[in-house]
Design a protein around this motif. Sequence first.
Motif, mmCIF file in Angstrom:
data_model
loop_
_atom_site.group_PDB
_atom_site.id
_atom_site.type_symbol
_atom_site.label_atom_id
_atom_site.label_comp_id
_atom_site.label_asym_id
_atom_site.label_seq_id
_atom_site.Cartn_x
_atom_site.Cartn_y
_atom_site.Cartn_z
ATOM 1 N N THR A 2 56.288 63.389 77.762
ATOM 2 C CA THR A 2 56.369 63.063 76.394
ATOM 3 C C THR A 2 54.923 62.486 75.898
ATOM 4 O O THR A 2 54.079 62.171 76.924
ATOM 5 N N ARG A 3 54.661 62.098 74.735
ATOM 6 C CA ARG A 3 53.565 61.453 74.352
ATOM 7 C C ARG A 3 53.188 60.120 75.225
ATOM 8 O O ARG A 3 52.299 59.370 75.343
ATOM 9 N N ILE A 4 54.375 59.277 75.335
ATOM 10 C CA ILE A 4 54.391 58.074 75.946
ATOM 11 C C ILE A 4 53.937 58.466 77.391
ATOM 12 O O ILE A 4 53.188 57.621 77.809
ATOM 13 N N ARG A 89 52.426 61.586 61.041
ATOM 14 C CA ARG A 89 52.141 62.649 61.855
ATOM 15 C C ARG A 89 51.403 63.536 61.391
ATOM 16 O O ARG A 89 50.401 64.501 62.076
ATOM 17 N N PRO A 96 51.957 57.664 70.249
ATOM 18 C CA PRO A 96 53.479 57.552 70.882
ATOM 19 C C PRO A 96 54.128 56.666 69.491
ATOM 20 O O PRO A 96 53.487 55.721 69.291
ATOM 21 N N ARG A 119 63.416 63.685 66.809
ATOM 22 C CA ARG A 119 62.515 64.584 67.350
ATOM 23 C C ARG A 119 61.643 65.608 66.446
ATOM 24 O O ARG A 119 60.355 65.633 66.547
ATOM 25 N N ASP A 124 59.049 59.817 69.580
ATOM 26 C CA ASP A 124 58.942 59.882 71.146
ATOM 27 C C ASP A 124 59.850 59.312 71.995
ATOM 28 O O ASP A 124 60.211 59.759 73.105
ATOM 29 N N GLY A 125 60.353 58.231 71.569
ATOM 30 C CA GLY A 125 61.345 57.403 72.454
ATOM 31 C C GLY A 125 62.208 56.511 71.468
ATOM 32 O O GLY A 125 61.790 56.158 70.218
ATOM 33 N N LEU A 148 63.400 62.924 74.401
ATOM 34 C CA LEU A 148 63.076 61.643 73.933
ATOM 35 C C LEU A 148 63.224 60.686 75.054
ATOM 36 O O LEU A 148 64.190 60.709 75.789
ATOM 37 N N ASN A 149 62.282 59.799 75.102
ATOM 38 C CA ASN A 149 62.439 58.797 75.930
ATOM 39 C C ASN A 149 63.244 57.726 75.712
ATOM 40 O O ASN A 149 63.421 57.610 74.552
ATOM 41 N N GLY A 172 59.900 56.560 80.093
ATOM 42 C CA GLY A 172 59.131 56.124 79.403
ATOM 43 C C GLY A 172 58.151 54.806 79.788
ATOM 44 O O GLY A 172 57.400 54.946 80.432
#
Length: 263
Positions: A2-4, A89, A96, A119, A124-125, A148-149, A172
């Motif tokens: 993920t981005r995290i 976005r 994130p 999503r 991201d979380g 997703l985290n 995450g």
Amino acid sequence: MTRIDQTFARLRNQNRKAFVAYIMGGDPDSDRSLAVMRGLPGAGVDIIELGMPFTDPMADGPTIQLAGQRSLEGGMTLDRLLDMVRAFRAEDETTPIVLMGYYNPIYSRGVERFLTEAREAGIDGLIVVDLPPEEDDELCVPAQQAGLNFIRLATPTTDNQRLPTVLQNTSGFVYYVSVTGITGSAAAQAGDVGPEVARIKAATDLPVIVGFGITTPEAAQTIASVADGCVVGSAIVKLIGEGRPTEEVLARVADLAAGAHAA
């Protein structure tokens, strides 16, 4: 990843600590909130925590409670919050975003629908403070299956018997709450936080980020020095609540971020 996950990998390679900033989505209105949100990465924020306003924020102190009330009174809804994320976005594909709040708005919407929309919007979380590990099948497991985290809170009262349960489905990062009580209620102390972070890190490979009670650049540096980074929320939300100009809010965020990054 993920981005995290990607962000923490990058920070590790750079030997830097993470600075996480919390704002309440829609506080005091959508336009102002989005303007602050868009400015956070440029001010040094590595991860954005975006609050979901809720009428009964039991873990939050007066500063964040009032922010949620302002947001709701300004017409913020979950749909509008996700629209905010989509607008962010459109200009930023890398920072994130963690949605933080309570389960009721998610439950009301329906878990499957919420996860699909979150999503798609670019979340991201999730940090959902009123769902314990015993309820992981309710949201945590489906969220991770959706990509997703799911970030869990550990607290000063999370003992060694409880810790493995807390960590079991966390991803995450781990959010360590540095003080007992509500947000904005007391100052975090590195002497207390350091051993607790070390205890958690001995039980997981996940980064440990410390939040609650961090209000100055000096505190951000001190706390980040004993963890993988820190979260600041109430100190930022307070400035927004005072009606400070966006530029002033972001300048303060930059000072706090610089403190964390100096750790």
